[in-house]
Write an enzyme that holds these catalytic residues in place. Sequence first.
Site, PDB file in Angstrom:
ATOM      1  N   ASP A  52       0.804  -1.183   0.046  1.00 55.67           N
ATOM      2  CA  ASP A  52       0.109  -0.127  -0.036  1.00 55.67           C
ATOM      3  C   ASP A  52       0.928   1.226   0.115  1.00 55.67           C
ATOM      4  OD1 ASP A  52      -2.671   1.405   0.485  1.00 55.67           O
ATOM      5  OD2 ASP A  52      -1.490   1.964   2.422  1.00 55.67           O
TER       6      ASP A  52
ATOM      7  N   ASP B  52       0.043   5.140   0.849  1.00 49.81           N
ATOM      8  CA  ASP B  52       0.060   6.093   1.895  1.00 49.81           C
ATOM      9  C   ASP B  52       0.139   5.192   3.502  1.00 49.81           C
ATOM     10  OD1 ASP B  52      -0.325   8.126   0.348  1.00 49.81           O
ATOM     11  OD2 ASP B  52      -2.494   7.556  -0.028  1.00 49.81           O
TER      12      ASP B  52
ATOM     13  N   GLY C 171      -7.334   4.575   3.415  1.00 49.31           N
ATOM     14  CA  GLY C 171      -7.784   3.436   2.725  1.00 49.31           C
ATOM     15  C   GLY C 171      -8.816   3.565   1.726  1.00 49.31           C
TER      16      GLY C 171
ATOM     17  N   SER D 184      -4.813   5.449  -3.997  1.00 53.08           N
ATOM     18  CA  SER D 184      -4.963   6.794  -4.443  1.00 53.08           C
ATOM     19  C   SER D 184      -4.594   6.872  -5.853  1.00 53.08           C
ATOM     20  CB  SER D 184      -3.715   7.357  -3.458  1.00 53.08           C
ATOM     21  OG  SER D 184      -3.460   8.635  -3.921  1.00 53.08           O
ATOM     22  N   LYS D 185      -5.366   7.902  -6.255  1.00 57.07           N
ATOM     23  CA  LYS D 185      -5.428   8.170  -8.033  1.00 57.07           C
ATOM     24  C   LYS D 185      -3.948   9.087  -7.943  1.00 57.07           C
ATOM     25  CE  LYS D 185      -9.974   7.880  -9.178  1.00 57.07           C
ATOM     26  NZ  LYS D 185     -11.278   8.434  -9.647  1.00 57.07           N
ATOM     27  N   ASN D 186      -3.464   9.550  -7.113  1.00 59.49           N
ATOM     28  CA  ASN D 186      -2.166  10.423  -7.132  1.00 59.49           C
ATOM     29  C   ASN D 186      -0.983   9.264  -6.942  1.00 59.49           C
ATOM     30  OD1 ASN D 186      -3.538  12.839  -7.398  1.00 59.49           O
ATOM     31  ND2 ASN D 186      -4.149  12.533  -5.225  1.00 59.49           N
TER      32      ASN D 186
ATOM     33  N   ASP E  54      -1.634  -0.239   5.970  1.00 58.89           N
ATOM     34  CA  ASP E  54      -1.650   0.500   7.178  1.00 58.89           C
ATOM     35  C   ASP E  54      -3.183   0.843   7.659  1.00 58.89           C
ATOM     36  OD1 ASP E  54      -2.183   2.196   5.159  1.00 58.89           O
ATOM     37  OD2 ASP E  54      -1.963   4.096   6.347  1.00 58.89           O
TER      38      ASP E  54
HETATM   39  P1  B16 Z   1      -6.536  10.086  -3.700  1.00 56.02           P
HETATM   40  P2  B16 Z   1      -3.605   4.064   0.138  1.00 56.02           P
HETATM   41  C1  B16 Z   1      -5.395   5.969  -0.151  1.00 56.02           C
HETATM   42  O1  B16 Z   1      -4.252   5.530  -0.426  1.00 56.02           O
HETATM   43  C2  B16 Z   1      -5.426   6.845   1.206  1.00 56.02           C
HETATM   44  O2  B16 Z   1      -4.942   6.165   2.485  1.00 56.02           O
HETATM   45  C3  B16 Z   1      -6.709   7.646   1.550  1.00 56.02           C
HETATM   46  O3  B16 Z   1      -6.710   8.348   2.758  1.00 56.02           O
HETATM   47  C4  B16 Z   1      -7.167   8.208   0.270  1.00 56.02           C
HETATM   48  O4  B16 Z   1      -8.463   8.660   0.540  1.00 56.02           O
HETATM   49  C5  B16 Z   1      -7.177   7.367  -1.013  1.00 56.02           C
HETATM   50  O5  B16 Z   1      -5.954   6.832  -0.956  1.00 56.02           O
HETATM   51  C6  B16 Z   1      -7.479   8.063  -2.186  1.00 56.02           C
HETATM   52  O6  B16 Z   1      -6.419   8.965  -2.617  1.00 56.02           O
HETATM   53  O7  B16 Z   1      -7.640  11.092  -3.169  1.00 56.02           O
HETATM   54  O8  B16 Z   1      -5.199  10.403  -3.899  1.00 56.02           O
HETATM   55  O9  B16 Z   1      -7.007   9.258  -4.952  1.00 56.02           O
HETATM   56  O10 B16 Z   1      -3.432   4.114   1.737  1.00 56.02           O
HETATM   57  O11 B16 Z   1      -4.454   3.148  -0.447  1.00 56.02           O
HETATM   58  O12 B16 Z   1      -2.238   4.084  -0.836  1.00 56.02           O
HETATM   59 MG    MG Z   2      -2.611   3.424   3.289  1.00 56.94          MG
END
Ligand code: B16
Ligand code: MG
Length: 752
Positions: A544, A546, A581, A651-653, A705
């Site tokens: 994962d 974040d 998540g 995350s899309k980023n 996490d």
């Molecule tokens: P984005 P992960 C998740 O990343 C984050 O934990 C979560 O807080 C967030 O809302 C989600 O990505 C979407 O991210 O807004 O950047 O598309 O923990 O799955 O790596």
């Molecule tokens: Mg995460």
Amino acid sequence: MKATLKDLESHFAPPAWEEAMELVKETNEYDLTQPQANYFHVLSKNPDYHVEMMLADDGSVTAKCHCSAFKRSGICKHALAALIILRDRSIRRRRNRSRLKHEKILLDEVLKKLNVTELRKFVATHAHSHSAFRAEVLANYLHRIRRPDYHHLLNDMTPMDKYGIIKLNRNNLKSVRNIVAILHRQAQDLLKENALPQTIGILEATIPYLYRLSIKVPQFQHQLATELKHALKLFEAFCRLPMAPRLQKAAITLSMEVSGRDGFRMIKGTTTLLQSAEAFILEKKVRRNAFQLVEEKVATDTEQRILWGSLLIRWMRVWEMKPRNKEVKRMLSGIAPELVLELQAQRAYADVLYILSLYDPSKYDASTARPMLQAGLRAAKLTGDEPTGLTMAYALSVMHLDTEAWETLFRSDPESAVQALKIVHAYYPPHDRKEADHFLLSGLQRSGEKKLLLERLNQLDDVELLMQYDKTLVSDHTIALANMYTHHIHALRSMYGGETIRKKLAAIVYHLKDNELHTHVKDNLELMEKDVITKSNIRGFIFDLDGVIVDTAKHHFQSWQSIMLELGVEISEEDDAHTRGASRMESLEYLLQKYGVVMSEKEKESWAAKKNSIYLASIEQITPTDLLPGVLTFLEEARKSGFKLALGSASKNARAVLRKLEIENRFDAMLDGNDTTRSKPDPEIFIKGCEALKLPASEVVVFEDAAKGVQAAIDAGCHVVGIGSPQVLAKAAMTIDGLHQIEPKRITEVFA
Ligand code: B16
Ligand code: MG
């Protein structure tokens, strides 16, 4: 030995003569040469003899042989045989020469002495019985008189029956062709002398005549084509000369009249009549007539439609005219691909470009469009039309994966060439089409787009391709390459032996010897030997992002805090567990619902976007130093040990973040919020991750996490290591504070 060649026989006694004749019969292999005038040699190989002979002006001949009989008596059978051979040869020659030339010499001799009146009289009185002969005489001399009537001559000598039907056969065809050839020879001479009215006078008769014959007696079309070709060439040469309007008009009339006939055929390798006369067709009205004629031909002459079409296209361009007939317009668009090829064959490159500007190749099916574009590219190159050339090359590259065209594009416009590669890369997934993969790899290598090249090679997971295209990558991406090779060698070694595998391994080892990758790969393999991976059933890791690789979880949470504050709500720490998540929209929905904020879907979209921009701004300054402790070492060791690695983030980023952290090339596969439709705790992302790694879920360990992530991994069938609080992540098989607390080897022990 002396004799007269004419009556050799009388010089010798019958027995000597008989003996010599016998020898002549035996003499199969001999040379009769004439080193000097009146001096001859007969050299016979089998039987072996050599006789020299001198022929005097009075017809007497002396012969000398080298045999002992001759030396002794001054006469021998060889000498006599050689004389017989010489005599026979000269008789044969004389006969041949006279048969071939006799008539001609006689004719020329007689005719030279005549003037026109005498000629006519001669023809009328003496040559009555032999029409071909009569015609030949006339053909030779007709142009000398004031108003030569070639039509009459040609009609006169055309064999017809009493009903006026042409009766050509092999024999009389010869005389017809002969007369026409004579006339053309004369036309050629007249043209050289610039006697233009006289030249067109002949062509006005022969061209329609030959076409008439070809139409009426089609079985001889092929034979008549030689004369027709000659006539058309003469006409073409004629039309190139400056001349009086009256003659120009005659040329136009002739070409229109003949071309307009039913059954008119164009002759391969010649310029068609109308095109030859084109330079004279200046008046609008005449142009319209000619254009209309060709338009009609396109519509009706199915057999020669392409040829007519190519002329029509030419005139559309040079005369700026358009076909009126709707049917013709439709036809042209239908035959455009063939027209392009025909015009290319005619080397009419300006017309090729013109037709391509009218009919967009992309509207035709791929197999047709490709040669059209190729012709366009060639025409553009030859005419120096660079912009069009680039457009064609771009289309050929992107739509037809044409490496040659891409090379042209790259040479003149590298930026567009790279753009084309990126499009192909995005459009064709790896392994989708072999051609696309090769096109891309060679292009990426040539243009030095190393990152993309590495990515593609990684995705293709094919050691042959890797060996073929790794050259440019060795210096900048040594580690990544070494890992890829290690992975391949490891995989090959774990297969059941066999000759093919051994050969493959030998080829890789040989290839690596050549460059610095060798030591890296060797080290990697040694490490792997020691490692337990081969004994464990764990072969891959999914991370994962974040909260596992980088601490962006706090930025996410702070961004939520800030937009909710704008909405008048202060959210609590406890909400972190729910947004962590979860996807962006899901997190927003949760917060709005919990705090009773109501808004439309549109507004939700815009608040989610706002949250994202706050988030992006807060991670703007991220660098590799922001990697969580132990991450890099863990990734490196895991790679060296031969584990397959993937990213599995909601995350899309994610990709942008990995880029900032400079670890994007360390993964075999990357799955993020853009690749899934359902977010964690749905197992989709991890199922897809395992698929991308080509591993069953039971051989994969996920690092997570978030409680939602742990659930997702379990439901996907993977093993899970939680990163964070054991209470929150209770479902994970084990929890740690971060990757610094564990080594890949240890994991395999835990999940052995
Ligand atoms: P984005 P992960 C998740 O990343 C984050 O934990 C979560 O807080 C967030 O809302 C989600 O990505 C979407 O991210 O807004 O950047 O598309 O923990 O799955 O790596
Ligand atoms: Mg995460």
